[in-house]
Design a protein around this motif. Structure first.
Motif, mmCIF file in Angstrom:
data_model
loop_
_atom_site.group_PDB
_atom_site.id
_atom_site.type_symbol
_atom_site.label_atom_id
_atom_site.label_comp_id
_atom_site.label_asym_id
_atom_site.label_seq_id
_atom_site.Cartn_x
_atom_site.Cartn_y
_atom_site.Cartn_z
ATOM 1 N N THR A 39 0.810 -1.213 0.000
ATOM 2 C CA THR A 39 0.000 0.000 0.000
ATOM 3 C C THR A 39 0.841 1.260 0.000
ATOM 4 O O THR A 39 0.318 2.353 0.066
ATOM 5 C CB THR A 39 -0.928 0.028 1.227
ATOM 6 N N ARG A 40 2.161 1.103 -0.026
ATOM 7 C CA ARG A 40 3.063 2.251 -0.144
ATOM 8 C C ARG A 40 4.369 1.741 -0.736
ATOM 9 O O ARG A 40 4.526 0.548 -0.952
ATOM 10 C CB ARG A 40 3.317 2.915 1.210
ATOM 11 N N THR A 41 5.323 2.640 -0.997
ATOM 12 C CA THR A 41 6.589 2.224 -1.582
ATOM 13 C C THR A 41 7.264 1.213 -0.659
ATOM 14 O O THR A 41 7.605 1.525 0.473
ATOM 15 C CB THR A 41 7.509 3.425 -1.785
ATOM 16 N N THR A 42 7.446 0.009 -1.146
ATOM 17 C CA THR A 42 7.966 -1.070 -0.309
ATOM 18 C C THR A 42 8.822 -2.010 -1.132
ATOM 19 O O THR A 42 8.399 -2.474 -2.168
ATOM 20 C CB THR A 42 6.806 -1.887 0.315
ATOM 21 N N ARG A 43 10.032 -2.267 -0.643
ATOM 22 C CA ARG A 43 10.773 -3.429 -1.124
ATOM 23 C C ARG A 43 10.596 -4.500 -0.053
ATOM 24 O O ARG A 43 10.920 -4.244 1.102
ATOM 25 C CB ARG A 43 12.264 -3.102 -1.323
ATOM 26 N N PRO A 44 10.090 -5.664 -0.427
ATOM 27 C CA PRO A 44 9.804 -6.652 0.609
ATOM 28 C C PRO A 44 11.084 -7.234 1.207
ATOM 29 O O PRO A 44 11.419 -8.374 1.019
ATOM 30 C CB PRO A 44 9.013 -7.722 -0.139
ATOM 31 N N ASP A 45 11.816 -6.402 1.966
ATOM 32 C CA ASP A 45 13.058 -6.888 2.553
ATOM 33 C C ASP A 45 13.040 -6.750 4.069
ATOM 34 O O ASP A 45 14.076 -6.746 4.701
ATOM 35 C CB ASP A 45 14.268 -6.136 1.963
ATOM 36 N N ARG A 46 11.837 -6.653 4.643
ATOM 37 C CA ARG A 46 11.729 -6.684 6.086
ATOM 38 C C ARG A 46 11.076 -7.995 6.503
ATOM 39 O O ARG A 46 10.387 -8.637 5.727
ATOM 40 C CB ARG A 46 10.859 -5.533 6.589
ATOM 41 N N ARG A 47 11.224 -8.309 7.766
ATOM 42 C CA ARG A 47 10.644 -9.546 8.227
ATOM 43 C C ARG A 47 9.117 -9.480 8.183
ATOM 44 O O ARG A 47 8.455 -10.389 7.725
ATOM 45 C CB ARG A 47 11.120 -9.821 9.645
ATOM 46 N N THR A 48 8.532 -8.439 8.713
ATOM 47 C CA THR A 48 7.089 -8.277 8.671
ATOM 48 C C THR A 48 6.778 -6.867 8.218
ATOM 49 O O THR A 48 7.540 -5.945 8.451
ATOM 50 C CB THR A 48 6.441 -8.504 10.053
ATOM 51 N N ASP A 49 5.663 -6.719 7.569
ATOM 52 C CA ASP A 49 5.216 -5.408 7.140
ATOM 53 C C ASP A 49 3.700 -5.463 7.079
ATOM 54 O O ASP A 49 3.132 -6.124 6.225
ATOM 55 C CB ASP A 49 5.794 -5.040 5.766
ATOM 56 N N PRO A 50 2.992 -4.762 8.000
ATOM 57 C CA PRO A 50 1.529 -4.848 8.027
ATOM 58 C C PRO A 50 0.881 -4.319 6.766
ATOM 59 O O PRO A 50 -0.299 -4.544 6.531
ATOM 60 C CB PRO A 50 1.160 -4.006 9.247
ATOM 61 N N MET A 51 1.641 -3.596 5.942
ATOM 62 C CA MET A 51 1.099 -3.049 4.709
ATOM 63 C C MET A 51 1.321 -3.976 3.514
ATOM 64 O O MET A 51 1.035 -3.616 2.393
ATOM 65 C CB MET A 51 1.731 -1.685 4.415
ATOM 66 N N LEU A 52 1.847 -5.159 3.766
ATOM 67 C CA LEU A 52 2.137 -6.096 2.693
ATOM 68 C C LEU A 52 1.008 -7.118 2.582
ATOM 69 O O LEU A 52 0.568 -7.685 3.582
ATOM 70 C CB LEU A 52 3.459 -6.811 2.971
ATOM 71 N N PHE A 53 0.518 -7.332 1.356
ATOM 72 C CA PHE A 53 -0.538 -8.304 1.092
ATOM 73 C C PHE A 53 0.003 -9.397 0.181
ATOM 74 O O PHE A 53 0.736 -9.104 -0.770
ATOM 75 C CB PHE A 53 -1.745 -7.626 0.428
ATOM 76 N N VAL A 54 -0.363 -10.643 0.459
ATOM 77 C CA VAL A 54 0.178 -11.773 -0.294
ATOM 78 C C VAL A 54 -0.891 -12.835 -0.500
ATOM 79 O O VAL A 54 -1.924 -12.858 0.176
ATOM 80 C CB VAL A 54 1.383 -12.410 0.428
ATOM 81 N N ASP A 55 -0.625 -13.734 -1.423
ATOM 82 C CA ASP A 55 -1.353 -14.992 -1.556
ATOM 83 C C ASP A 55 -0.516 -15.918 -2.423
ATOM 84 O O ASP A 55 0.375 -15.464 -3.160
ATOM 85 C CB ASP A 55 -2.745 -14.795 -2.153
#
Length: 282
Positions: free
Chosen positions: A197-213
């Motif tokens: 939902t914002r500028t993000t490189r998925p390189d953190r352990r958790t991110d509440p703004m990250l959506f997956v399936d």
């Protein structure tokens, strides 16, 4: 009760995952992990794979590469120092596994996050007799803001190594979208979807703004295209870390209602994904 039992088992696996995050730089055995979960060794290994989709050993390896990405991003430590810091005893083994998982060597990844290397590109569609297509319908959480979704077909339940096919979909609103991934080699694959939902490189352990399936072990063949339905959800502790260097996912501006002409028909926004007609949401 089954629900209570399932909740207790998931909590047990999450304890083991927390143990992995705390001890990833050390040798971690299956016995240690099963004890942290308070389960027998056999039951733990089977249940861990059922819940996460991977073995404890693969999850541990993913956490180590994930943490290496973080150190490459946030510190000036050498690659050799980082390899030892995340539990590798050989720089060569670390570099090889990092490259296979992330899609580029550690040095190139560091240049990428510092803005001195090009952003990863999507694979090109290839039309060959031995390739098929995958039609993916993706739904979104209720009241979800506009998202930019990365759809990819990978050889692993962990989002690692380059995909065989991928697309980025601009999803404005909460209507399901359908996209077609072409040039998929015949075989069994894993379909991943990631959005932020914002500028993000998925390189953190958790991110509440990250959506997956994820959809596991789907088969693409010659007779008919693969059809898959997915629904994005917030990431969970039991989701393996994202290792592949994804293109930067920037959230979209709030959706603008299409202007209607005199005939009452809205103009086409031109997004990559196509809203499904007559779709319903819970």
């Amino acid at each position: 009760m089954p629900e209570a039992r399932n909740g207790a088992i998931r909590e047990a696996i999450e304890r083991a995952i927390e143990y992995i995050w705390e001890r990833y730089s050390e040798p971690v055995s299956l016995d240690e992990l099963s004890k942290s979960a308070l389960l027998s060794r056999f039951h733990f290994a089977r249940t861990f794979r059922e819940i996460t989709g991977v073995t404890p050993g693969r999850f541990l390896s993913a956490v180590r590469i994930h943490q290496a990405k973080r150190l490459l991003t946030t510190t000036s430590r050498t690659i050799t120092e980082i390899s030892f810091a995340v539990g590798y005893q050989s720089l060569g083994s670390f570099t090889n596994y990092f490259t296979q998982s992330v899609g580029m060597p550690p040095s190139q990844f560091r240049h990428l996050v510092r803005g001195t290397a090009l952003n990863p590109t999507l694979p090109k569609d290839e039309v060959q007799a031995s390739h098929g297509t995958a039609a993916v319908t993706i739904s979104f959480p209720s009241a979800c803001p506009a998202l930019r979704v990365y759809m990819g077909i990978f050889p692993s339940p962990i989002l690692q190594s380059p995909p065989v096919a991928a697309k980025i979909i601009d999803a404005a609103g909460d209507h399901p979208l359908r996209c077609v991934l072409s040039g998929v080699p015949h075989g069994t694959w894993f379909v991943h979807a990631v959005a932020a939902t914002r500028t993000t490189r998925p390189d953190r352990r958790t991110d509440p703004m990250l959506f997956v399936d994820r959809r596991d072990s789907v088969t693409v063949g010659a007779r008919s295209p693969l059809r898959v339905s997915m629904r994005l959800r917030p990431s969970r502790p039991t989701d393996p870390p994202i290792l592949f260097a994804l293109p930067v996912l920037r959230s979209l501006p709030p959706p603008v209602r299409p202007q209607t002409g005199s005939d009452g028909i809205g103009s086409d926004a031109g997004s990559v994904g196509r809203p499904l007609k007559n779709s319903r949401h819970p």
